[in-house]
Design a protein around this motif. Structure first.
Motif, short mmCIF file in Angstrom:
data_model
loop_
_atom_site.label_atom_id
_atom_site.label_comp_id
_atom_site.label_asym_id
_atom_site.label_seq_id
_atom_site.Cartn_x
_atom_site.Cartn_y
_atom_site.Cartn_z
N UNK A 1 1.94 25.53 11.32
CA UNK A 1 0.58 26.07 11.43
C UNK A 1 -0.45 25.05 10.95
N UNK A 2 -0.14 24.39 9.83
CA UNK A 2 -1.05 23.38 9.29
C UNK A 2 -1.16 22.19 10.25
N UNK A 3 -0.03 21.80 10.82
CA UNK A 3 -0.02 20.70 11.78
C UNK A 3 -0.86 21.05 13.00
N UNK A 4 -0.70 22.26 13.50
CA UNK A 4 -1.47 22.69 14.66
C UNK A 4 -2.97 22.66 14.36
N UNK A 5 -3.35 23.14 13.19
CA UNK A 5 -4.75 23.15 12.78
C UNK A 5 -5.31 21.73 12.71
N UNK A 6 -4.57 20.82 12.10
CA UNK A 6 -5.03 19.43 11.97
C UNK A 6 -5.15 18.76 13.34
N UNK A 7 -4.18 19.00 14.22
CA UNK A 7 -4.21 18.39 15.55
C UNK A 7 -5.38 18.95 16.35
N UNK B 1 0.83 -1.21 0.00
CA UNK B 1 0.00 0.00 0.00
C UNK B 1 0.86 1.26 0.00
N UNK B 2 0.25 2.37 -0.35
CA UNK B 2 0.94 3.66 -0.35
C UNK B 2 1.40 4.02 1.05
N UNK B 3 0.60 3.65 2.05
CA UNK B 3 0.97 3.96 3.44
C UNK B 3 2.23 3.21 3.84
N UNK C 1 6.34 11.54 13.46
CA UNK C 1 5.73 11.24 14.75
C UNK C 1 6.19 12.16 15.87
N UNK C 2 7.45 12.55 15.84
CA UNK C 2 7.99 13.42 16.89
C UNK C 2 7.30 14.78 16.87
N UNK D 1 -4.24 10.81 15.37
CA UNK D 1 -3.35 11.75 14.68
C UNK D 1 -2.28 11.02 13.88
N UNK D 2 -1.73 9.98 14.44
CA UNK D 2 -0.67 9.25 13.75
C UNK D 2 -1.18 8.65 12.44
N UNK D 3 -2.40 8.13 12.47
CA UNK D 3 -2.97 7.54 11.24
C UNK D 3 -3.36 8.63 10.25
N UNK D 4 -3.99 9.69 10.75
CA UNK D 4 -4.49 10.74 9.87
C UNK D 4 -3.36 11.54 9.22
#
Length: 148
Positions: A98-104, A46-48, A136-137, A126-129
């Motif tokens: 900023x994008x990471x903060x928004x998603x979290x 898979x792509x993942x 991960x860090x 969050x790890x999956x999404x």
């Protein structure tokens, strides 16, 4: 086009251009993909899984880079850094802070997390999404910051 085909094309280009660093990096990636296919016994990769391989290889090179830098081996550190840059080209675009903060924040509201006690629930989602979009860090640091 699958990552394996893309890597094969990039290997051919690196051979034509006599780019030793790119060639070594790309061959290592292809080797890891073929190893995963062998372990999967013919099942489709898979792509993942491909993204996970790339992330693992970048992390390995980042760790080596830090060790070589700490030991004053800049010659080896430069090679590791160059290989990281080659491999990173095949990852999806990484999220900015900023994008990471928004998603979290979205994920925290979805799982109705309220305190640091909910760290595990948020990190699982969050790890999956965000797989492939951030390491991960960074995800962990952002989740801890927002839940504190």
């Amino acid at each position: 086009m699958s990552l394996e085909n893309t890597i094969s094309d990039a290997i051919k280009t690196a051979m034509r251009e006599k780019d030793r660093v790119a060639l070594d990096s790309l061959r290592a990636v292809k080797s890891q993909i073929l190893l995963l296919k062998t372990e999967a016994k013919g099942a489709e990769v898979s792509a993942e899984q491909e993204i996970a391989i790339l992330q693992r290889m970048i992390k390995q090179r980042k760790d080596s880079f830090e060790q070589f830098t700490a030991q004053g081996r800049t010659d080896l550190a430069e090679v590791e850094e160059a290989q990281m840059k080659v491999i990173e080209q095949f990852l999806p675009k990484q999220l900015s802070a900023e994008e990471l903060e928004s998603e979290v924040k979205k994920i925290i509201s979805e799982v109705k997390a309220e305190s640091i006690k909910d760290l595990g629930k948020v990190m699982g989602v969050a790890s999956k999404a965000l797989a492939g979009k951030s390491d991960g860090k960074s995800i962990s640091a952002m989740v801890k910051q927002l839940l504190s």
